[in-house]
Design a protein around this motif. Structure first.
Motif, PDB file in Angstrom:
ATOM      1  N   GLU A   1      73.069 -20.564 -39.327  1.00  0.00           N
ATOM      2  CA  GLU A   1      73.445 -21.838 -39.918  1.00  0.00           C
ATOM      3  C   GLU A   1      72.275 -22.804 -39.799  1.00  0.00           C
ATOM      4  N   ASN A   2      72.047 -23.602 -40.841  1.00  0.00           N
ATOM      5  CA  ASN A   2      70.997 -24.613 -40.795  1.00  0.00           C
ATOM      6  C   ASN A   2      71.470 -25.831 -40.023  1.00  0.00           C
ATOM      7  N   VAL A   3      70.603 -26.336 -39.167  1.00  0.00           N
ATOM      8  CA  VAL A   3      70.877 -27.547 -38.407  1.00  0.00           C
ATOM      9  C   VAL A   3      70.211 -28.713 -39.127  1.00  0.00           C
ATOM     10  N   GLY A   4      70.995 -29.744 -39.471  1.00  0.00           N
ATOM     11  CA  GLY A   4      70.454 -30.889 -40.196  1.00  0.00           C
ATOM     12  C   GLY A   4      70.768 -32.197 -39.514  1.00  0.00           C
ATOM     13  N   GLY A   5      70.227 -33.278 -40.087  1.00  0.00           N
ATOM     14  CA  GLY A   5      70.458 -34.611 -39.547  1.00  0.00           C
ATOM     15  C   GLY A   5      69.202 -35.454 -39.630  1.00  0.00           C
TER      16      GLY A   5
ATOM     17  N   ALA B   1      71.230 -32.612 -32.773  1.00  0.00           N
ATOM     18  CA  ALA B   1      71.911 -32.018 -31.616  1.00  0.00           C
ATOM     19  C   ALA B   1      73.402 -31.848 -31.900  1.00  0.00           C
ATOM     20  N   GLU B   2      74.023 -32.860 -32.510  1.00  0.00           N
ATOM     21  CA  GLU B   2      75.448 -32.773 -32.838  1.00  0.00           C
ATOM     22  C   GLU B   2      75.707 -31.694 -33.884  1.00  0.00           C
ATOM     23  N   SER B   3      74.819 -31.605 -34.882  1.00  0.00           N
ATOM     24  CA  SER B   3      74.951 -30.575 -35.911  1.00  0.00           C
ATOM     25  C   SER B   3      74.901 -29.189 -35.285  1.00  0.00           C
TER      26      SER B   3
ATOM     27  N   LEU C   1      70.850 -20.190 -35.075  1.00  0.00           N
ATOM     28  CA  LEU C   1      70.660 -21.420 -35.833  1.00  0.00           C
ATOM     29  C   LEU C   1      69.207 -21.536 -36.293  1.00  0.00           C
ATOM     30  N   ARG C   2      69.016 -22.345 -37.329  1.00  0.00           N
ATOM     31  CA  ARG C   2      67.665 -22.615 -37.832  1.00  0.00           C
ATOM     32  C   ARG C   2      67.547 -24.096 -38.160  1.00  0.00           C
ATOM     33  N   THR C   3      66.352 -24.658 -37.946  1.00  0.00           N
ATOM     34  CA  THR C   3      66.121 -26.042 -38.344  1.00  0.00           C
ATOM     35  C   THR C   3      64.693 -26.205 -38.835  1.00  0.00           C
ATOM     36  N   THR C   4      64.482 -27.177 -39.712  1.00  0.00           N
ATOM     37  CA  THR C   4      63.140 -27.620 -40.054  1.00  0.00           C
ATOM     38  C   THR C   4      62.814 -28.753 -39.086  1.00  0.00           C
TER      39      THR C   4
END
Length: 212
Positions: free
Chosen positions: A116-120, A127-129, A141-144
């Motif tokens: 799942e992509n982590v966004g915000g 962190a909440e995402s 999880l993955r994030t940019t």
């Protein structure tokens, strides 16, 4: 069965294609040359001159005919041909009542792990995402690791920001969950090396696409 129409569809960030046949079977495909969808759409329209009237089931023949027809096809043409190719496989599967994976040799597994992509827009939001995704059952999880204004910032500030984002996510989810970063080719070589070393304590699963 004959192809009667090929229609590219530009919608939001996506370029879809529909291939229509005289048997009322419609195939759906998608192009992935993200930054040049309009150019790819024009190639799809151009290729339709070849495809209309042809049998959609002779997929390899069409691919060979088009790909060998020119020495300089380019990425946009390849993306257009790929999108049509996907739609032709969709038509073939529907025509024989089988999923495409069965036509390609059968499935190799009964389930697959997805991330799942982590966004915000803030560190707290990331962190909440991440926590919500874990609560929903994701184990990777993955994030940019940047925010939208990163191109206006100095490179050292971007590296610092990326470390803060990853640290906050890891603190929120612990080390039982896999975490990776997708950088989308936004770093120079020295920045990529510096950031990779700085992120070692956070045990990333992968460090994706850092360089142009």
């Amino acid at each position: 069965m004959k192809i009667t129409q090929i229609k590219p569809i530009l919608t939001d960030r996506y370029l879809l294609v529909r291939v229509y046949t005289d048997k009322d079977i419609v195939g759906n495909g998608e192009a992935g040359y993200w930054e040049h969808h309009r150019t790819t759409a024009e190639h799809i329209r151009s290729l339709s001159e070849y495809f209309v009237g042809k049998d959609p089931r002779t997929i390899e023949h069409h691919h060979q005919t088009i790909s060998r027809n020119t020495h300089f096809s380019g990425i946009a043409l390849s993306a257009a041909l790929s999108a049509i190719d996907i739609a032709l496989w969709d038509i073939l599967g529907k025509s024989v009542g089988l999923p495409v994976y069965q036509l390609l040799g059968g499935k190799c597994r009964d389930k697959i792990r997805v991330f799942e992509n982590v966004g915000g827009d803030t560190i707290e939001a990331r962190a909440e995402s991440a926590k919500r995704s874990v609560a929903n059952g994701f184990t990777t999880l993955r994030t940019t690791p940047f925010f939208g204004d990163f191109e206006k910032r100095e490179s050292t500030a971007n590296v610092t920001q990326a470390i803060e984002i990853v640290a906050a996510i890891r603190d929120a989810i612990g080390f039982e969950i896999d975490l990776g970063v997708e950088i989308h080719r936004n770093l120079q070589t020295d920045e990529a090396i510096t950031l990779a070393k700085a992120l070692q304590p956070y045990r990333l699963k992968y460090y994706e696409d850092p360089l142009p």
